[in-house]
Structures are given as C-alpha cells and as structure tokens.
Write an enzyme that holds these catalytic residues in place. Sequence first.
Site, PDB file in Angstrom:
ATOM      1  N   CYS A  55       0.814  -1.227   0.000  1.00 26.75           N
ATOM      2  CA  CYS A  55       0.000   0.000   0.000  1.00 26.75           C
ATOM      3  C   CYS A  55       0.843   1.270   0.000  1.00 26.75           C
ATOM      4  CB  CYS A  55      -0.969   0.000   1.180  1.00 26.75           C
ATOM      5  SG  CYS A  55      -2.240  -1.267   1.016  1.00 26.75           S
TER       6      CYS A  55
ATOM      7  N   HIS B 228     -11.605  10.586  -8.895  1.00 24.24           N
ATOM      8  CA  HIS B 228     -10.616  10.492  -9.962  1.00 24.24           C
ATOM      9  C   HIS B 228      -9.423  11.434  -9.764  1.00 24.24           C
ATOM     10  CE1 HIS B 228     -13.752   8.089 -11.795  1.00 24.24           C
ATOM     11  NE2 HIS B 228     -12.793   7.571 -12.545  1.00 24.24           N
TER      12      HIS B 228
ATOM     13  N   GLU C 260     -13.054   0.399   1.492  1.00 24.52           N
ATOM     14  CA  GLU C 260     -12.044   0.459   0.442  1.00 24.52           C
ATOM     15  C   GLU C 260     -12.145  -0.773  -0.448  1.00 24.52           C
ATOM     16  OE1 GLU C 260      -8.330   0.673   2.683  1.00 24.52           O
ATOM     17  OE2 GLU C 260      -7.906  -1.370   2.058  1.00 24.52           O
TER      18      GLU C 260
END
Length: 120
Positions: free
Chosen positions: A23, A67, A110
């Site tokens: 991550c 985005h 998530e």
Amino acid sequence: MYELTIKSDFASAHFVRGYPGNCKDLHGHTWKVEVTLESGRLDTTGMVVDFKVIKQQLKDFLKHMDHVCLNDLAYFKTANPTTENLAQYIFDEFGKVCQPLKVKKVRVWESETSDVTYYK
C-alpha cells in the site's frame, strides 16, 4: 431522535506514506461511503430531510475526491490518506455542509471486505 443514512461512492488513487507493504505504492479504490445523520426534528412534511437533496449534497461533496490522487489534496498532504483518516475527514467536512443536521457516523469501504466506521 431520527437517524437517516445515505450512501454514495467515488473512485480515487492513494498511497500510504510510511507503510511497509504494497500500500506504500500508488493504487486505487472505488470507495463506498455511508453517512448516518441524526435529527430530533421533522420538517412540516414529516421528513428529517428530503433524501434527494441530502444525497445530492453528499455527491457534490465527494466530487473533489473523485478520480484524483488523494495524497494531492491539501488535507492529505499531512494526514495519511488511510481509510480511517478518510472516514474522519468526511465526518468533519461533510458535517459542515449538511448543517443543521448532525453527522452521527461515517462508514467507508475500500473494498467489499474492508471498511472503517468513524464517529465521535
């Protein structure tokens, strides 16, 4: 007291600074967001708030995170863009948008199997 829950989602990238695993690298999620609001009052039509109105407010609020790389947003330049910090950020900042309603809790996924709930 009444509780009202709305849901939305957005897609963005992030990386977790200081994390020793994968991550730490840039990756993305389609985040699901659930916001629970509370109120002790109903309007003259017998509603806490029109679902259409409050869902649009949440959608508009989340637009600035859609985005983009979350790390590029001012708040996440100092706070790591973890799911935990994202839930707290939405709790605090959307709470300013939806007044006089009070945010009771925010839940952020998530993935389909991993989520965080933040409340005070």
